[in-house]
Design a protein around this motif. Structure first.
Motif, PDB file in Angstrom:
ATOM      1  N   ILE A   2       0.838  -1.196   0.000  1.00 54.08           N
ATOM      2  CA  ILE A   2       0.000   0.000   0.000  1.00 54.08           C
ATOM      3  C   ILE A   2       0.877   1.252   0.000  1.00 54.08           C
ATOM      4  CG2 ILE A   2      -1.827  -1.217   1.229  1.00 54.08           C
ATOM      5  CD1 ILE A   2      -1.236   0.523   3.681  1.00 54.08           C
ATOM      6  N   LYS A   3       0.286   2.310  -0.494  1.00 53.66           N
ATOM      7  CA  LYS A   3       0.944   3.611  -0.471  1.00 53.66           C
ATOM      8  C   LYS A   3       0.054   4.571   0.305  1.00 53.66           C
ATOM      9  CE  LYS A   3       2.778   7.333  -3.247  1.00 53.66           C
ATOM     10  NZ  LYS A   3       3.005   7.880  -4.576  1.00 53.66           N
ATOM     11  N   ILE A   4       0.601   5.173   1.350  1.00 49.24           N
ATOM     12  CA  ILE A   4      -0.122   6.159   2.146  1.00 49.24           C
ATOM     13  C   ILE A   4       0.010   7.506   1.444  1.00 49.24           C
ATOM     14  CG2 ILE A   4      -0.315   7.292   4.388  1.00 49.24           C
ATOM     15  CD1 ILE A   4      -0.822   4.320   4.671  1.00 49.24           C
ATOM     16  N   GLY A  10      -5.829  14.069  14.446  1.00 49.48           N
ATOM     17  CA  GLY A  10      -6.690  14.888  15.281  1.00 49.48           C
ATOM     18  C   GLY A  10      -6.548  14.459  16.730  1.00 49.48           C
ATOM     19  N   ASP A  11      -7.439  14.926  17.570  1.00 52.24           N
ATOM     20  CA  ASP A  11      -7.438  14.519  18.972  1.00 52.24           C
ATOM     21  C   ASP A  11      -7.965  13.098  19.066  1.00 52.24           C
ATOM     22  OD1 ASP A  11      -6.508  16.992  19.764  1.00 52.24           O
ATOM     23  OD2 ASP A  11      -8.513  17.790  20.118  1.00 52.24           O
ATOM     24  N   ASN A  12      -7.086  12.155  19.331  1.00 52.46           N
ATOM     25  CA  ASN A  12      -7.422  10.739  19.502  1.00 52.46           C
ATOM     26  C   ASN A  12      -7.908  10.059  18.228  1.00 52.46           C
ATOM     27  OD1 ASN A  12      -6.810  10.771  22.313  1.00 52.46           O
ATOM     28  ND2 ASN A  12      -8.776  11.760  22.667  1.00 52.46           N
ATOM     29  N   TYR A  13      -7.630  10.599  17.065  1.00 55.80           N
ATOM     30  CA  TYR A  13      -8.009   9.911  15.831  1.00 55.80           C
ATOM     31  C   TYR A  13      -7.044  10.266  14.700  1.00 55.80           C
ATOM     32  CZ  TYR A  13      -9.890  14.203  13.794  1.00 55.80           C
ATOM     33  OH  TYR A  13     -10.013  15.470  13.278  1.00 55.80           O
ATOM     34  N   TYR A  14      -7.050   9.414  13.692  1.00 55.07           N
ATOM     35  CA  TYR A  14      -6.315   9.643  12.459  1.00 55.07           C
ATOM     36  C   TYR A  14      -7.258   9.386  11.290  1.00 55.07           C
ATOM     37  CZ  TYR A  14      -1.908   9.305  15.035  1.00 55.07           C
ATOM     38  OH  TYR A  14      -0.878   9.518  15.893  1.00 55.07           O
ATOM     39  N   THR A  15      -7.102  10.156  10.243  1.00 55.53           N
ATOM     40  CA  THR A  15      -7.725   9.828   8.970  1.00 55.53           C
ATOM     41  C   THR A  15      -6.592   9.677   7.964  1.00 55.53           C
ATOM     42  OG1 THR A  15      -8.029  12.141   8.320  1.00 55.53           O
ATOM     43  CG2 THR A  15      -9.856  11.084   9.473  1.00 55.53           C
ATOM     44  N   LEU A  16      -6.698   8.651   7.155  1.00 53.06           N
ATOM     45  CA  LEU A  16      -5.671   8.372   6.155  1.00 53.06           C
ATOM     46  C   LEU A  16      -6.323   8.078   4.819  1.00 53.06           C
ATOM     47  CD1 LEU A  16      -4.615   6.754   8.967  1.00 53.06           C
ATOM     48  CD2 LEU A  16      -2.744   6.313   7.454  1.00 53.06           C
ATOM     49  N   THR A  17      -5.634   8.441   3.772  1.00 55.37           N
ATOM     50  CA  THR A  17      -5.984   7.963   2.437  1.00 55.37           C
ATOM     51  C   THR A  17      -4.810   7.126   1.970  1.00 55.37           C
ATOM     52  OG1 THR A  17      -5.133   9.968   1.396  1.00 55.37           O
ATOM     53  CG2 THR A  17      -7.499   9.896   1.870  1.00 55.37           C
ATOM     54  N   PHE A  18      -5.133   6.016   1.325  1.00 52.21           N
ATOM     55  CA  PHE A  18      -4.097   5.122   0.844  1.00 52.21           C
ATOM     56  C   PHE A  18      -4.599   4.396  -0.399  1.00 52.21           C
ATOM     57  CE2 PHE A  18      -6.610   2.573   3.733  1.00 52.21           C
ATOM     58  CZ  PHE A  18      -6.631   1.293   3.186  1.00 52.21           C
ATOM     59  N   SER A  19      -3.663   3.792  -1.094  1.00 52.95           N
ATOM     60  CA  SER A  19      -4.032   3.035  -2.287  1.00 52.95           C
ATOM     61  C   SER A  19      -3.217   1.758  -2.348  1.00 52.95           C
ATOM     62  CB  SER A  19      -3.801   3.866  -3.551  1.00 52.95           C
ATOM     63  OG  SER A  19      -2.438   4.199  -3.684  1.00 52.95           O
ATOM     64  N   GLY A  21      -2.389  -0.559  -5.728  1.00 50.84           N
ATOM     65  CA  GLY A  21      -2.628  -0.663  -7.163  1.00 50.84           C
ATOM     66  C   GLY A  21      -3.496   0.494  -7.624  1.00 50.84           C
ATOM     67  N   LEU A  22      -4.588   0.175  -8.298  1.00 51.13           N
ATOM     68  CA  LEU A  22      -5.493   1.212  -8.793  1.00 51.13           C
ATOM     69  C   LEU A  22      -6.639   1.502  -7.836  1.00 51.13           C
ATOM     70  CD1 LEU A  22      -5.705   0.112 -12.534  1.00 51.13           C
ATOM     71  CD2 LEU A  22      -4.294   1.924 -11.544  1.00 51.13           C
ATOM     72  N   ASP A  23      -6.703   0.801  -6.712  1.00 51.98           N
ATOM     73  CA  ASP A  23      -7.789   0.986  -5.750  1.00 51.98           C
ATOM     74  C   ASP A  23      -7.389   1.994  -4.678  1.00 51.98           C
ATOM     75  OD1 ASP A  23      -9.436  -0.939  -6.998  1.00 51.98           O
ATOM     76  OD2 ASP A  23      -8.374  -2.553  -5.952  1.00 51.98           O
ATOM     77  N   ALA A  24      -8.281   2.954  -4.417  1.00 57.15           N
ATOM     78  CA  ALA A  24      -8.040   3.985  -3.399  1.00 57.15           C
ATOM     79  C   ALA A  24      -8.997   3.774  -2.237  1.00 57.15           C
ATOM     80  CB  ALA A  24      -8.241   5.371  -3.989  1.00 57.15           C
ATOM     81  N   TYR A  25      -8.513   4.051  -1.035  1.00 55.93           N
ATOM     82  CA  TYR A  25      -9.282   3.849   0.186  1.00 55.93           C
ATOM     83  C   TYR A  25      -9.072   5.016   1.140  1.00 55.93           C
ATOM     84  CZ  TYR A  25      -9.186  -1.010  -1.397  1.00 55.93           C
ATOM     85  OH  TYR A  25      -9.308  -2.154  -2.137  1.00 55.93           O
ATOM     86  N   GLY A  26      -9.949   5.099   2.104  1.00 61.51           N
ATOM     87  CA  GLY A  26      -9.793   6.008   3.228  1.00 61.51           C
ATOM     88  C   GLY A  26     -10.055   5.219   4.496  1.00 61.51           C
ATOM     89  N   VAL A  27      -9.569   5.728   5.599  1.00 59.18           N
ATOM     90  CA  VAL A  27      -9.788   5.053   6.876  1.00 59.18           C
ATOM     91  C   VAL A  27      -9.812   6.091   7.989  1.00 59.18           C
ATOM     92  CG1 VAL A  27      -7.342   4.582   7.310  1.00 59.18           C
ATOM     93  CG2 VAL A  27      -9.064   3.087   8.317  1.00 59.18           C
ATOM     94  N   MET A  42     -13.383   3.544   4.001  1.00 58.11           N
ATOM     95  CA  MET A  42     -14.145   4.099   2.895  1.00 58.11           C
ATOM     96  C   MET A  42     -13.518   3.568   1.613  1.00 58.11           C
ATOM     97  SD  MET A  42     -14.425   7.120   5.316  1.00 58.11           S
ATOM     98  CE  MET A  42     -12.751   6.918   5.479  1.00 58.11           C
ATOM     99  N   GLU A  43     -14.369   3.191   0.670  1.00 55.54           N
ATOM    100  CA  GLU A  43     -13.877   2.742  -0.621  1.00 55.54           C
ATOM    101  C   GLU A  43     -14.823   3.225  -1.703  1.00 55.54           C
ATOM    102  OE1 GLU A  43     -13.700  -1.528  -0.733  1.00 55.54           O
ATOM    103  OE2 GLU A  43     -15.814  -1.750  -0.319  1.00 55.54           O
TER     104      GLU A  43
END
Length: 83
Positions: A2-4, A10-19, A21-27, A42-43
């Motif tokens: 994966i590539k971040i 944030g306060d007590n949380y993280y949001t990340l986007t990563f991929s 291959g050709l598929d992109a995600y969020g978490v 999220m996909e």
């Protein structure tokens, strides 16, 4: 592998986007002291325009697949890079 792409802390949380291959995600990962880790993915839908929220309650099979594939890698990245 994966590539971040983006990490927001944030306060007590993280949001990340990563991929992968050709598929992109969020978490979104919530890290509260003395609480279990909360994670939500999220996909993109098959139409590649709509975003689908994937959590354990609403999409248990897809959530399990995403968590097994990505959770450990994401947590390792957070521990190594994002703090």
């Amino acid at each position: 592998m994966i590539k971040i792409h983006e990490v927001i802390k944030g306060d007590n949380y993280y949001t990340l986007t990563f991929s992968e291959g050709l598929d992109a995600y969020g978490v979104i990962i919530t890290l509260m002291p003395e609480q279990p880790v909360y994670i939500e993915f999220m996909e993109f839908a098959k139409n590649k325009q709509d975003i689908i929220v994937v959590n354990e309650e609403e999409s248990p099979e897809e959530f399990k697949r995403l968590k097994e594939n990505y959770f450990d890698k994401i947590m390792a990245y957070i521990k190594e890079q994002a703090n």
